[in-house]
Design an enzyme around this catalytic site. Structure first.
Site, PDB file in Angstrom:
ATOM      1  N   ASP A 209       0.827  -1.203   0.000  1.00 37.54           N
ATOM      2  CA  ASP A 209       0.000   0.000   0.000  1.00 37.54           C
ATOM      3  C   ASP A 209       0.865   1.259   0.000  1.00 37.54           C
ATOM      4  O   ASP A 209       1.836   1.349   0.760  1.00 37.54           O
ATOM      5  CB  ASP A 209      -0.857  -0.035   1.282  1.00 37.54           C
ATOM      6  CG  ASP A 209      -1.963   0.993   1.293  1.00 37.54           C
ATOM      7  OD1 ASP A 209      -2.842   0.934   0.428  1.00 37.54           O
ATOM      8  OD2 ASP A 209      -1.945   1.879   2.187  1.00 37.54           O
ATOM      9  N   GLU A 269       1.695  -0.635  -4.948  1.00 36.62           N
ATOM     10  CA  GLU A 269       0.727   0.399  -5.319  1.00 36.62           C
ATOM     11  C   GLU A 269       1.502   1.704  -5.305  1.00 36.62           C
ATOM     12  O   GLU A 269       1.827   2.225  -4.246  1.00 36.62           O
ATOM     13  CB  GLU A 269      -0.437   0.474  -4.324  1.00 36.62           C
ATOM     14  CG  GLU A 269      -1.475   1.491  -4.775  1.00 36.62           C
ATOM     15  CD  GLU A 269      -2.165   2.249  -3.654  1.00 36.62           C
ATOM     16  OE1 GLU A 269      -3.279   2.717  -3.870  1.00 36.62           O
ATOM     17  OE2 GLU A 269      -1.575   2.398  -2.557  1.00 36.62           O
TER      18      GLU A 269
HETATM   19  C1  GLC Z   1      -4.229   2.976  -0.638  1.00 32.84           C
HETATM   20  C2  GLC Z   1      -5.458   2.113  -0.507  1.00 32.84           C
HETATM   21  C3  GLC Z   1      -6.588   2.971  -0.067  1.00 32.84           C
HETATM   22  C4  GLC Z   1      -6.257   3.582   1.273  1.00 32.84           C
HETATM   23  C5  GLC Z   1      -4.919   4.330   1.224  1.00 32.84           C
HETATM   24  C6  GLC Z   1      -4.408   4.627   2.592  1.00 32.84           C
HETATM   25  O1  GLC Z   1      -4.346   3.903  -1.642  1.00 32.84           O
HETATM   26  O2  GLC Z   1      -5.707   1.444  -1.709  1.00 32.84           O
HETATM   27  O3  GLC Z   1      -7.793   2.253   0.014  1.00 32.84           O
HETATM   28  O4  GLC Z   1      -7.266   4.468   1.658  1.00 32.84           O
HETATM   29  O5  GLC Z   1      -3.931   3.566   0.578  1.00 32.84           O
HETATM   30  O6  GLC Z   1      -3.961   3.459   3.219  1.00 32.84           O
END
Ligand code: GLC
Ligand code: CA
Length: 546
Positions: A209, A269
């Site tokens: 994340d 991500e």
């Molecule tokens: C990422 C997740 C999202 C979350 C954010 C903070 O972007 O996909 O759902 O709110 O991180 O952890």
């Protein structure tokens, strides 16, 4: 170019189909309205029949759900609201028995404000080791009564929260998600332990994340938000994200991944400036793979799709990885709905209109979504499928404000509805209090139209989106071999056409007029093919006649 087969143990991920489960909205076994691990275990048949290679499980850790579970109280436990470690093990065993691997979500940028470390930090004095695990700064003004900077958090509002002694802590997301200080060796060591904890429990990989956010340059004086927005620094030098030194962290993680057999995998991500910057997260010395959101962000347009595909395949070749393809996840408006709206629609404004302005053309949206998915499934690389897209679920844009859970809603002062519309619990049956999601009502209400879209209904219909996904995944498994692709030299402007080793062809018509089909046997198509032609907004795969 790698000639590895997707079936090689160590490289299973290179061309995998990965199904994302957002656990609280997947299946609720005990009837408290929240999806749980036993619910997932009870639905492994669905995943096996669908034919996915792996599951990516969004956070299932103890959490007050201030941000849907991305506010983690303890990275090495299961939320008692959704299960136990023993139930986690049962779920892994059931997935394994069905030949499905498991990727878990790791949230390293922040903990929740209920994490033991954050409690310790609050109880400790300014400047203490406990506070150094997070990002505490003294506020402006004689008593520190103003925030250290005017930075705006991702969900809206100030990115700083005061703790009452002149100190403030940084949270790039909700106030319940204090950012960790990744220069602190204890933070680094603890995450290595977390990775080992889950890898030892049979987890095959990790979805990381906010992978671009861990390294930050907080050298005083802190810039203003306007300065951050206008930052014109060389790549890798941005103050708060995508800094070059973040990759040192992932090199350490790689050593942990590679200490297992087969090596554990990871996917970043990383919402960064450009595809080349993203490729750095995907290097084999780092996380190994990164989400490629370029198709998700592209308009429904042949030229854009071709360009995105070419660029990403070239980049993954040079960085020794395989690309990923994504259209939907728990953070974005579902693609069946995005493609139902005119190109360039401001999705935030559209959500604010409860999905009425402009009015979506649901039929066109689903038709394009199916065509887009079939195209992506024909590409080398791995494809991510978000729960419910195999049912063609639309975004639920008209959820009333009183049921919204996304912190975006409150933090933006009711100006942004947020992401609940793609997190509505799945309809498994056409009847029942939550359409088979669980024995009672669901934590977010399902719209009436979900009954028709239920797994039960779609299983009985050969033309359904579920039947289509199932066919497409089975054929992909049969046809997918080496990771190469050859563009057809003479495809018309509105057509994306390429072939893969073995001679199978994928052809997509982005236009409105039908085009002739290439020679061959049709293997699967995203819509009927009247008169042996490929209609608009349709993809077909063909293979050479035997
Ligand atoms: C990422 C997740 C999202 C979350 C954010 C903070 O972007 O996909 O759902 O709110 O991180 O952890
Ligand atoms: Ca439950």
């Amino acid at each position: 170019m790698s000639e590895l087969r997707a079936t090689d143990e160590a490289s299973w991920w290179r061309q995998a189909v990965v199904y994302q489960i957002y656990p609280r909205s997947f299946a609720d076994a005990n009837g408290d309205g929240i999806g749980d691990l036993r619910g997932i275990t009870s639905r492994v048949d669905h995943l096996r029949d669908l034919g996915v290679d792996a599951v990516w499980l969004s956070p299932f850790y103890p959490s007050a759900l201030a941000d849907g579970g991305y506010d983690v109280d303890d990275h090495r436990d299961v939320d008692p609201k959704i299960g136990t470690l023993a139930e986690f093990d049962d779920m892994v065993a059931a997935l394994k028995a069905a030949g499905i691997r498991l990727i878990v979500d790791i949230v390293p940028n922040h903990t929740s404000n209920r994490h033991v470390w954050f409690r310790e930090a609050l109880a400790a004095a300014p400047g203490s080791p406990a506070r150094d695990r997070y990002v505490f700064r003294r506020g402006e003004g004689p008593d520190g009564e103003r925030p250290p900077s005017d930075w705006i958090a991702n969900f809206g509002g100030s990115a700083w929260e005061p703790v009452g002694d002149g100190q403030w802590y940084l949270h790039m997301f909700a106030p319940e998600q204090p950012d960790l200080n990744w220069q602190n060796p204890e933070v680094r060591a603890d995450f290595l332990e977390t990775l080992r904890f889950w890898a030892d429990r049979g987890v095959d990989g990790f979805r990381v994340d906010v992978a671009h956010g861990l390294a930050k340059d907080l050298t005083p004086p802190l810039p203003s938000q306007a300065e951050l927005d206008a930052e014109d620094l060389p790549h890798g030098m941005h103050r708060l994200e995508d800094r070059d030194e973040v990759h040192e962290i992932y090199e350490e993680w790689r050593e942990v991944f590679d200490s297992y057999d087969p090596p554990r995998t990871a996917v970043a991500e990383a919402w960064v400036d450009s595809a080349p910057r993203r490729a750095r997260y995907a290097s084999p010395e780092g996380l190994g793979q990164a989400f490629n959101f370029d198709l998700l962000l592209a308009a429904w347009d042949a030229a854009e799709f071709r360009e995105v595909i070419e660029e990403n395949l070239a980049l993954s070749r040079t960085s020794g990885t395989s690309s990923t393809w994504v259209f939907s996840n728990h953070d974005v408006v579902r693609h069946a709905t995005r493609y139902a709206l005119p190109a360039g629609t401001d999705l935030k404004a559209w959500l604010r209109s409860d999905g009425t302005d402009p009015k979506p053309d649901a039929e066109a949206g689903l038709r394009r979504a199916r065509a887009a998915t079939l195209l992506a499934l024909a590409l080398p690389g791995s494809t991510y499928v978000y729960q419910g897209e195999e049912l063609g679920l639309p975004e639920v844009a008209d959820l009333p404000p009183d049921v919204l859970q996304d912190p975006t809603w409150v933090r933006s002062g009711g100006t942004r509805k947020g992401r609940d519309g793609c997190r509505v619990p799945l309809p498994w049956t056409a009847t029942g209090p939550s359409l088979g999601f669980g024995p009672g009502p669901a934590h977010l209400p399902q719209p009436a139209g979900f009954a028709e879209l239920s797994v039960e209904r779609q299983r009985a219909d050969e033309e359904s989106t579920l039947a289509f996904y199932t066919r497409a995944l089975a054929e992909r498994r049969r046809l997918q071999t080496a990771e190469s692709l050859e563009w057809a030299p003479d495809a018309p402007a509105d057509v994306v056409r390429f072939s893969r080793p073995g001679g199978w062809i994928s052809i997509t018509n982005f236009g409105t007029d039908p085009v002739p089909l290439p020679a061959g046997r049709v293997v699967v198509a995203s819509a009927p093919l009247p008169d042996g032609q490929l209609p608009g907004d349709t993809t077909a795969w063909l293979e050479p006649e035997a």
